[in-house]
Scaffold this active site. Structure first.
Site, PDB file in Angstrom:
ATOM      1  N   ASN A   6       0.854  -1.182   0.000  1.00 18.08           N
ATOM      2  CA  ASN A   6       0.000   0.000   0.000  1.00 18.08           C
ATOM      3  C   ASN A   6       0.900   1.246   0.000  1.00 18.08           C
ATOM      4  O   ASN A   6       1.688   1.452   0.921  1.00 18.08           O
ATOM      5  CB  ASN A   6      -0.903  -0.038   1.249  1.00 18.08           C
ATOM      6  N   HIS A   9       1.042   6.296   1.669  1.00 23.16           N
ATOM      7  CA  HIS A   9       1.809   7.284   2.424  1.00 23.16           C
ATOM      8  C   HIS A   9       3.000   7.866   1.660  1.00 23.16           C
ATOM      9  O   HIS A   9       3.627   8.816   2.129  1.00 23.16           O
ATOM     10  CB  HIS A   9       2.170   6.730   3.802  1.00 23.16           C
ATOM     11  N   HIS A  42      -5.730   3.453  -1.423  1.00 23.49           N
ATOM     12  CA  HIS A  42      -7.073   3.781  -0.922  1.00 23.49           C
ATOM     13  C   HIS A  42      -7.433   5.175  -1.424  1.00 23.49           C
ATOM     14  O   HIS A  42      -6.855   6.167  -0.981  1.00 23.49           O
ATOM     15  CB  HIS A  42      -7.049   3.728   0.614  1.00 23.49           C
ATOM     16  N   ARG A  44      -9.523   7.831  -0.967  1.00 24.80           N
ATOM     17  CA  ARG A  44     -10.482   8.268   0.056  1.00 24.80           C
ATOM     18  C   ARG A  44     -11.377   9.368  -0.480  1.00 24.80           C
ATOM     19  O   ARG A  44     -11.006  10.108  -1.387  1.00 24.80           O
ATOM     20  CB  ARG A  44      -9.735   8.762   1.306  1.00 24.80           C
ATOM     21  N   ARG A  48      -7.205  12.581   0.677  1.00 23.49           N
ATOM     22  CA  ARG A  48      -6.127  13.135   1.516  1.00 23.49           C
ATOM     23  C   ARG A  48      -4.749  12.621   1.131  1.00 23.49           C
ATOM     24  O   ARG A  48      -3.757  13.257   1.390  1.00 23.49           O
ATOM     25  CB  ARG A  48      -6.401  12.856   2.990  1.00 23.49           C
ATOM     26  N   GLU A  69      -8.687   0.248  -2.893  1.00 20.45           N
ATOM     27  CA  GLU A  69      -9.520   0.231  -1.687  1.00 20.45           C
ATOM     28  C   GLU A  69     -10.470   1.397  -1.782  1.00 20.45           C
ATOM     29  O   GLU A  69     -10.053   2.523  -2.108  1.00 20.45           O
ATOM     30  CB  GLU A  69      -8.657   0.405  -0.437  1.00 20.45           C
ATOM     31  N   THR A 100      -8.303   3.515   8.378  1.00 14.10           N
ATOM     32  CA  THR A 100      -9.519   2.707   8.452  1.00 14.10           C
ATOM     33  C   THR A 100      -9.602   2.032   9.814  1.00 14.10           C
ATOM     34  O   THR A 100      -8.748   1.222  10.157  1.00 14.10           O
ATOM     35  CB  THR A 100      -9.510   1.646   7.333  1.00 14.10           C
ATOM     36  N   GLU A 150     -10.920  -9.607   3.231  1.00 16.93           N
ATOM     37  CA  GLU A 150      -9.619  -9.245   3.799  1.00 16.93           C
ATOM     38  C   GLU A 150      -9.841  -9.081   5.295  1.00 16.93           C
ATOM     39  O   GLU A 150     -10.652  -8.241   5.718  1.00 16.93           O
ATOM     40  CB  GLU A 150      -9.083  -7.941   3.190  1.00 16.93           C
ATOM     41  N   HIS A 190      -3.617  -4.585   7.672  1.00 20.28           N
ATOM     42  CA  HIS A 190      -3.778  -3.400   8.510  1.00 20.28           C
ATOM     43  C   HIS A 190      -2.903  -3.496   9.755  1.00 20.28           C
ATOM     44  O   HIS A 190      -3.058  -4.404  10.565  1.00 20.28           O
ATOM     45  CB  HIS A 190      -5.230  -3.144   8.938  1.00 20.28           C
TER      46      HIS A 190
HETATM   47  N1  PXP Z   1      -5.797  -3.181   4.134  1.00 24.33           N
HETATM   48  C1  PXP Z   1      -6.781  -2.244   4.178  1.00 24.33           C
HETATM   49  C2  PXP Z   1      -8.155  -2.633   3.777  1.00 24.33           C
HETATM   50  C3  PXP Z   1      -6.491  -0.915   4.563  1.00 24.33           C
HETATM   51  O1  PXP Z   1      -7.485   0.004   4.616  1.00 24.33           O
HETATM   52  C4  PXP Z   1      -5.157  -0.576   4.871  1.00 24.33           C
HETATM   53  C5  PXP Z   1      -4.828   0.848   5.216  1.00 24.33           C
HETATM   54  O2  PXP Z   1      -5.150   1.682   4.151  1.00 24.33           O
HETATM   55  C6  PXP Z   1      -4.178  -1.576   4.797  1.00 24.33           C
HETATM   56  C7  PXP Z   1      -4.525  -2.868   4.450  1.00 24.33           C
HETATM   57  C8  PXP Z   1      -2.740  -1.289   5.098  1.00 24.33           C
HETATM   58  O3  PXP Z   1      -2.616  -0.913   6.441  1.00 24.33           O
HETATM   59  P1  PXP Z   1      -1.216  -0.382   6.962  1.00 24.33           P
HETATM   60  O4  PXP Z   1      -0.922   0.895   6.246  1.00 24.33           O
HETATM   61  O5  PXP Z   1      -1.446  -0.199   8.419  1.00 24.33           O
HETATM   62  O6  PXP Z   1      -0.203  -1.442   6.660  1.00 24.33           O
END
Ligand code: PXP
Length: 236
Positions: A6, A9, A42, A44, A48, A69, A100, A150, A190
């Site tokens: 992901n 960031h 994601h 959003r 953001r 996402e 999330t 998931e 997550h």
């Molecule tokens: N899976 C989902 C569905 C998420 O919403 C997120 C965060 O956007 C992640 C995985 C990844 O989470 P993290 O950034 O904490 O590794």
């Protein structure tokens, strides 16, 4: 087990200055070259971090898969049907949350989510529902026709290293086994970190982990020394 990285960031950092650096598409390419099996973002409602132009660019450039996402809204459905990412993960979304916070409540919106999933599936998108490790949510997810769930690993990640770790871990393990017994495929993600991720290997049959924040955080430290040395060299 596959790894979806992901890269939200990277966009957070870029947006801090409003310019182009660090380039999100370039980050995705590096992740792919390093072995990522897919790129997760994601989009959003408040945009953001990842923005519409990012997902459009990623869809064109990626050699692996784009996992989008998104919240269960008409706007997002329209975007997904136009964009056609390989995967879509439906997540709950509150504007004020930092990330999330909980899983999608499929149980209370089963009809709405079933209707939402259908056109995505018909468009060839593999849909997954981001849910807590809760049997009632798994039963409801199965009824929507989505092929994947998931499992939200946030609670486990928070409990890691505390007396609650085992309880939260077993919830994930049992939930995965139950979902698989219904014919669902199981991803997880997550809050996973370099320290706690090894426990995911103890859950049989998990297809993919989606990990973001901790990988991007680590990359700062892995790359910082080289970045400083290069700048020193330039001003010598
Ligand atoms: N899976 C989902 C569905 C998420 O919403 C997120 C965060 O956007 C992640 C995985 C990844 O989470 P993290 O950034 O904490 O590794």
């Amino acid at each position: 087990m596959l790894l979806g990285v992901n890269i939200d960031h990277v966009a957070t950092l870029r947006n801090a200055r409003g310019g182009k650096d660090p380039n999100v598409a370039a980050a995705a390419m590096i992740c792919e070259m390093a072995g990522a099996d897919g790129i997760t973002t994601h989009l959003r409602e408040d945009r953001r971090h990842i923005k519409d132009k990012d997902v459009n660019e990623l869809k064109k450039l990626l050699k692996t898969r784009l996992n989008l996402e998104m919240a269960v809204t008409d706007e997002m459905q329209e975007i997904a049907l136009k964009l056609r990412p390989e995967n879509c993960c439906l997540v709950p979304e509150k504007r004020e949350e930092l990330t999330t916070e909980g899983g999608l409540d499929v149980l209370s919106q089963q009809e709405k989510i079933t209707k939402f999933v259908k056109p995505l599936k018909d468009a060839g998108i593999i849909v997954s529902l981001f849910i807590d490790p809760d049997i009632r949510q798994i039963d409801a997810a199965k009824k929507t026709g989505a092929p994947f769930i998931e499992l939200h690993t946030g609670r486990f990640s928070e409990a890691f290293g505390t007396e609650n770790e085992e309880v939260e871990f077993l919830k994930l393990k049992d939930a995965a086994a139950y979902a698989q017994s219904l014919g669902l495929k199981v991803n997880a993600g997550h809050g996973l970190t370099y320290e706690n991720v090894h426990r995911m290997k103890e859950i049989p049959g998990v297809v993919e982990l989606n990990i973001g924040h901790n990988i991007i955080a680590k990359s700062v430290f892995v790359g910082l020394s080289a970045a400083v040395k290069e700048m020193k060299e330039l001003i010598k």
